[in-house]
Design an enzyme around this catalytic site. Structure first.
Site, mmCIF file in Angstrom:
data_model
loop_
_atom_site.group_PDB
_atom_site.id
_atom_site.type_symbol
_atom_site.label_atom_id
_atom_site.label_comp_id
_atom_site.label_asym_id
_atom_site.label_seq_id
_atom_site.Cartn_x
_atom_site.Cartn_y
_atom_site.Cartn_z
ATOM 1 N N HIS A 16 0.848 -1.209 0.000
ATOM 2 C CA HIS A 16 0.000 0.000 0.000
ATOM 3 C C HIS A 16 0.883 1.260 0.000
ATOM 4 C CE1 HIS A 16 -3.129 -2.592 2.328
ATOM 5 N NE2 HIS A 16 -3.569 -2.467 1.091
ATOM 6 N N LYS A 40 -15.848 -7.405 6.004
ATOM 7 C CA LYS A 40 -14.563 -7.806 6.581
ATOM 8 C C LYS A 40 -14.524 -7.465 8.063
ATOM 9 C CE LYS A 40 -11.721 -7.265 2.394
ATOM 10 N NZ LYS A 40 -10.625 -6.508 1.768
ATOM 11 N N ARG A 89 -2.421 -6.104 -8.090
ATOM 12 C CA ARG A 89 -1.366 -7.117 -7.929
ATOM 13 C C ARG A 89 -1.447 -8.206 -8.979
ATOM 14 N NH1 ARG A 89 -2.968 -8.083 -1.745
ATOM 15 N NH2 ARG A 89 -4.919 -7.919 -2.888
ATOM 16 N N SER A 126 -2.867 -7.592 3.496
ATOM 17 C CA SER A 126 -3.114 -7.393 4.934
ATOM 18 C C SER A 126 -3.482 -8.729 5.566
ATOM 19 C CB SER A 126 -4.252 -6.388 5.134
ATOM 20 O OG SER A 126 -3.941 -5.153 4.541
#
Ligand code: PNS
Length: 156
Positions: A16, A40, A89, A126
């Site tokens: 990030h 989440k 990504r 993460s």
């Protein structure tokens, strides 16, 4: 131009941070926007995530941090922002990001610019960082030093 980098950032990773740095080189002002994602379950509170980003990005003068719990397009419209910047990504990210970017564009014309992740951060997330730390693995180089410390403290 001011742009927004939105995300959960639970917690912010080196990947990030690389996106923030590169966006900060291309745009006058970058707002990192910590959003509440009801799908989440967070480890860090939104306030903790914001503080960790502020510390990790302290040397980036044109980067600031804010939070938001509604639709992204409402935040960007209220703040006169017309571009989001996000890291990409892999094809998995693309599949996840494409409908959101298209929905946002449909709603207000908000555009999303994608920065291809530096390959050295391509596998970092993460979620994986938290898993590595949870089982006692070393997250240095994956997470900024202040985040490594905060995560280890949280898990202690
Ligand atoms: O880091 P994440 O969890 O992948 O980020 C996803 C995020 C924050 C970009 C997404 O959950 C989001 O946009 N949330 C705000 C609510 C919203 O605008 N939803 C509609 C998107 S089309």
């Amino acid at each position: 131009m001011r742009v927004v980098c939105p995300g959960s950032f639970d917690p912010v990773t080196m990947g990030h941070l690389d996106v923030f740095e590169r966006a900060a080189r291309q745009f006058e002002r970058v707002t990192v926007l910590v959003t509440h994602n009801p799908n989440k379950q967070g480890m860090f509170t939104v306030e903790e995530r914001m503080q960790l980003i502020e510390q990790a990005a302290a040397d980036l003068d044109n980067v600031d941090v804010d939070s938001w719990s509604g639709l992204l397009v409402d935040y960007t419209t209220n703040h006169g922002v017309s571009v989001l910047v996000k890291g990409l990504r892999s094809g998995l990210d693309y599949e996840y990001e494409l409908p959101m970017a298209q929905m946002n564009h449909r709603m207000t014309g908000l555009d999303t610019f994608f920065l291809l992740t530096d390959p050295k951060y391509g596998y970092i997330s993460s979620t994986l960082s938290k898993e590595v730390a949870r089982y006692g693995g070393d997250t240095s180089g994956i997470l900024p030093p202040n985040v490594v410390e905060a995560l280890n403290k949280k898990l202690a």
